[in-house]
Design a protein around this motif. Sequence first.
Motif, PDB file in Angstrom:
ATOM      1  N   TRP A 194     -14.108 -31.010  -2.065  1.00 20.96           N
ATOM      2  CA  TRP A 194     -14.418 -32.097  -3.537  1.00 20.96           C
ATOM      3  C   TRP A 194     -14.167 -30.933  -4.538  1.00 20.96           C
ATOM      4  O   TRP A 194     -13.685 -31.423  -5.750  1.00 20.96           O
ATOM      5  CB  TRP A 194     -15.545 -32.787  -2.986  1.00 20.96           C
ATOM      6  N   TYR A 195     -15.117 -29.987  -4.705  1.00 15.35           N
ATOM      7  CA  TYR A 195     -15.172 -29.267  -6.050  1.00 15.35           C
ATOM      8  C   TYR A 195     -14.043 -28.375  -6.011  1.00 15.35           C
ATOM      9  O   TYR A 195     -13.573 -28.154  -7.389  1.00 15.35           O
ATOM     10  CB  TYR A 195     -16.622 -28.496  -5.824  1.00 15.35           C
ATOM     11  N   GLU A 196     -13.512 -28.050  -5.109  1.00 14.63           N
ATOM     12  CA  GLU A 196     -12.098 -27.417  -5.272  1.00 14.63           C
ATOM     13  C   GLU A 196     -11.082 -28.324  -5.882  1.00 14.63           C
ATOM     14  O   GLU A 196     -10.302 -27.890  -6.929  1.00 14.63           O
ATOM     15  CB  GLU A 196     -11.666 -27.042  -3.739  1.00 14.63           C
ATOM     16  N   ALA A 197     -11.146 -29.788  -5.466  1.00 15.21           N
ATOM     17  CA  ALA A 197     -10.169 -30.640  -6.114  1.00 15.21           C
ATOM     18  C   ALA A 197     -10.444 -30.920  -7.405  1.00 15.21           C
ATOM     19  O   ALA A 197      -9.744 -31.027  -8.281  1.00 15.21           O
ATOM     20  CB  ALA A 197     -10.160 -31.757  -4.928  1.00 15.21           C
ATOM     21  N   LEU A 198     -11.721 -30.950  -7.816  1.00 11.55           N
ATOM     22  CA  LEU A 198     -12.231 -31.600  -8.962  1.00 11.55           C
ATOM     23  C   LEU A 198     -12.173 -30.382 -10.057  1.00 11.55           C
ATOM     24  O   LEU A 198     -11.623 -30.657 -11.017  1.00 11.55           O
ATOM     25  CB  LEU A 198     -13.822 -31.636  -8.898  1.00 11.55           C
TER      26      LEU A 198
END
Length: 504
Positions: free
Chosen positions: A361-365
Amino acid sequence: MLRTLTTPRTATPHPRTSRRLRTAFLASAVSVCLVAASAPAPAPLGIGDRLFPHLGNPGYDVMAYDLAFTYPGSNSKPLPAVTTIDARTTDRLEHINLDYSHGTVGSVEVDGEPAEFRSAGEDLVVTPAEPLPSGVRTRITVSHDSNPVSTKDQQSGWVRTADGLAMANQADAGHRVFPGNDHPSDKAMFTIRVTTPEDYTAVANGLPAGATRHGTDTTWVYRTEHPMATELAQVSIGRSSVLRRSGPDGLPLRDVVPTKDRELLEPWLKKTPAQIAWMQEKVGAYPFETYGLLIAEARTGFELETQTLSLFERELFTRSEYPKWYVESIMVHELAHQWFGDSVSPRTWSDLWLNEGHATWYEALYAEEKADRPMEARMRAAYRSSDTWRAAGGPPAAPKEAEPGEKLSIFRPNVYDGSALVLYALRQEIGRPAFERLQRTWVSTHHDGVADTADFEHLASGIAGRDLSGFFKAWLYGQKTPPMPGHRDWRSTAPAEKTAKGTR
């Protein structure tokens, strides 16, 4: 963990997916085994984890490990080692089962007294001179070696690099490096001591606690300031440089790189302070005493979030086909794990989605905010593939067991983008403010602990102000992907017949 090195497509990246004379030592191993030979046959135990039923052991709680390795100057020879375990018994124990295999045991002591031992499966079963009552502290000392060479039957937790060794123990290889309670539900403090020949540098989890020269050898000592799971232990041994800098609020950062590559890698390494600051804005203070990248000249096929010192392949930073945004987002993936997976560890391996879903999730965000790679586009692509991923690997919170010898084990797309998709659906369901409050509360509530899917569901329901059990049952355990809140037009492609039959 296990973000496989693949060239990103124009759309979004897919999951990618730790020298002394040994004659006396080996003689001791033979003699002690002969003494123990008359004992009843021991049995391997486990704590009943659905995916790794023989990992972990009942009857005690480890409080601290002291690991001592001696590097012989070759990464193809076993390392003489001593593992000391301080534990508290939770049951009366006639036998103490430790997870350990892929090495030779020379002797075992329990509270300073010699103890008999035998192997049973991938357990080392220790019989103390007297049974241990419940509720007492005990110290178990095992003299053994640690074999860095994998075999057809067992994959060592050591990674052999161009000039030494590193560790990659996730998920079930920690006990192939040192004996212990090899399950993330039993976290402990670590002291790690590594003796190396001259011209080698050793770095491990935590902060340095001294380096002592004796002749041409050096013993390097590191200690953690927070409890750690065995799967997150890290030891780097090589002709390395340790590059130091400060992070947010003076956080000490150190990176470990091949000395010949320090200038080449510096442009990437200097990005870490800003990445930590970005993560802190999202979820709160960095949870540990230090951070840094261990860049290894090795072919692993993955990166790994070892606590305070994440392991990366050198080629991630040197292959021209990897766009800058892609490399940076993978750096953030492993950084995010320091909160999700390391500080808050899974109670069982079926809770892996909480680790990998959040890190993805934080990779994508990060890619959305820093490189204009829209989260919605990535999640829509994940939705199209979700039914196929569920058929191949199981639902996010009920992943299928690994096939024997399967390299990527339980680390399949369903626990990466498939689990990030669950978080996207949750944000759609409860709204962005509640979702962001949930993330921050999750890591602060369970800091330095373990938690499971039920804990997450309970917290999410409390923050949302309504019962979300139906939502989580469908999204985490359903064989088919539920409709996406706010995007009812999204469709998931039916899995191909051979995939539906279980091809992994």
